[in-house]
Write a protein that holds these residues in place. Structure first.
Motif, PDB file in Angstrom:
ATOM      1  N   GLN A 220      21.913 -39.191 -46.778  1.00  0.00           N
ATOM      2  CA  GLN A 220      21.591 -38.444 -45.563  1.00  0.00           C
ATOM      3  C   GLN A 220      22.758 -38.410 -44.587  1.00  0.00           C
ATOM      4  O   GLN A 220      22.600 -38.559 -43.385  1.00  0.00           O
ATOM      5  N   GLY A 221      23.955 -38.205 -45.145  1.00  0.00           N
ATOM      6  CA  GLY A 221      25.140 -38.014 -44.325  1.00  0.00           C
ATOM      7  C   GLY A 221      25.739 -39.275 -43.733  1.00  0.00           C
ATOM      8  O   GLY A 221      26.661 -39.191 -42.921  1.00  0.00           O
ATOM      9  N   ARG A 222      25.238 -40.431 -44.144  1.00  0.00           N
ATOM     10  CA  ARG A 222      25.760 -41.702 -43.625  1.00  0.00           C
ATOM     11  C   ARG A 222      26.207 -42.606 -44.770  1.00  0.00           C
ATOM     12  O   ARG A 222      25.730 -42.489 -45.887  1.00  0.00           O
ATOM     13  N   ILE A 223      27.122 -43.510 -44.457  1.00  0.00           N
ATOM     14  CA  ILE A 223      27.539 -44.512 -45.433  1.00  0.00           C
ATOM     15  C   ILE A 223      26.492 -45.620 -45.460  1.00  0.00           C
ATOM     16  O   ILE A 223      26.218 -46.258 -44.451  1.00  0.00           O
ATOM     17  N   VAL A 224      25.917 -45.812 -46.652  1.00  0.00           N
ATOM     18  CA  VAL A 224      24.926 -46.876 -46.832  1.00  0.00           C
ATOM     19  C   VAL A 224      25.625 -48.208 -47.069  1.00  0.00           C
ATOM     20  O   VAL A 224      25.251 -49.236 -46.499  1.00  0.00           O
TER      21      VAL A 224
END
Length: 270
Positions: A220-224
């Motif tokens: 979702q567009g973020r670094i996990v």
């Protein structure tokens, strides 16, 4: 690879929106000289959009992308031309020109950007094709090649200008397991032999753990999470474990919308 070395790419608070939807949500990341960094994540997670920002084909809504000490998010087209000569790109399909021979496809960047005698161009083309195991195929047309061979020709073209960085967009997509292994080995060998930095976008888990020095998981567009293959494989994060194992049930849903289904139906029919 030593991640304590120089960062050849620095991404700071990268944000990109499309149609009111946030595709990249504040990504910050350093990519180090000589490493193979793999960016993985499900469809629609933002990894292809992230790659397009790294090569300068998209400009962020906010944030910075630094390459070779220059913020390419603000670079002029003239400045970008100089930067593009320092990196190569292997596209998912190989992106060969059907009307050109193998040799002409590989030589194209040299003929566009380098003032070299044709005899030198031909020698360089043979050298790069030798590196990918296809010397002697110069006069064939792309239509005469298998999918794996097209990828290897695309890789020869990507390295023909002796780049410092090579970007790979789903390099093993559509390949059988043996040819996937061949392309993975080429990626590792070329990174080592040519001392380049490799940035690979893929969701092929076999390739991920075979070639990566570090892995970045996007969701979702973020670094996990960012880590070595061992760290990612042993992660306790359920998102990562679901992606690695390919389980249908888990925190990663195939439903991409976040609004209420019934509200959406009544709004559309009102």
């Amino acid at each position: 690879m030593n991640t304590a070395g120089e960062a050849v790419i620095r991404v700071k608070d990268l944000v990109k929106n499309y149609g009111g939807r946030r595709i990249l949500d504040g990504i910050s990341l350093d990519i180090y000289e000589g490493e193979t960094l793999v960016v993985m994540g499900g469809s629609g997670c933002g990894k292809s959009t992230f790659l397009r920002h790294l090569i300068g084909s998209l400009r962020p809504d906010s944030g910075e992308v630094w390459m070779f000490g220059k913020n390419i998010a603000e670079a002029s087209e003239e400045a970008m031309e100089g930067i593009r000569k320092k990196f190569g790109m292997l596209f998912q399909s190989g992106a060969l020109f059907d009307s050109m021979t193998v040799g002409e496809n590989v030589a194209l960047p040299l003929r566009e950007h380098a003032k070299l005698d044709e005899s030198i161009v031909r020698i360089i083309v043979k050298m790069k094709l030798e590196l990918v195991g296809l010397r002697g195929f110069e006069n064939l047309m792309p239509s005469q090649l298998s999918g794996g061979m097209k990828k290897r020709v695309g890789l020869a073209r990507a390295i023909v200008m002796d780049p410092k960085i090579v970007f790979y967009d789903e390099p093993t997509a559509g390949l059988d397991p043996v040819m996937t292994g061949v392309v993975d080995k080429l990626t590792m060998d070329l990174t080592k032999k040519l001392q380049i930095t490799s940035v690979v976008v893929t969701h092929d888990m076999n390739s991920v753990f075979r070639i990566a020095d570090r892995i970045v998981m996007l969701h979702q567009g973020r670094i996990v999470e960012i880590g070595t293959p061992a760290q990612i494989r042993n992660s306790k994060n359920p998102l990562i474990q679901q992606f690695i194992t390919g389980e249908a049930e888990g925190p990663i849903s195939f439903v991409q919308t976040s609004d209420n289904y019934l509200d959406h139906l009544t709004t559309e029919t009102a």
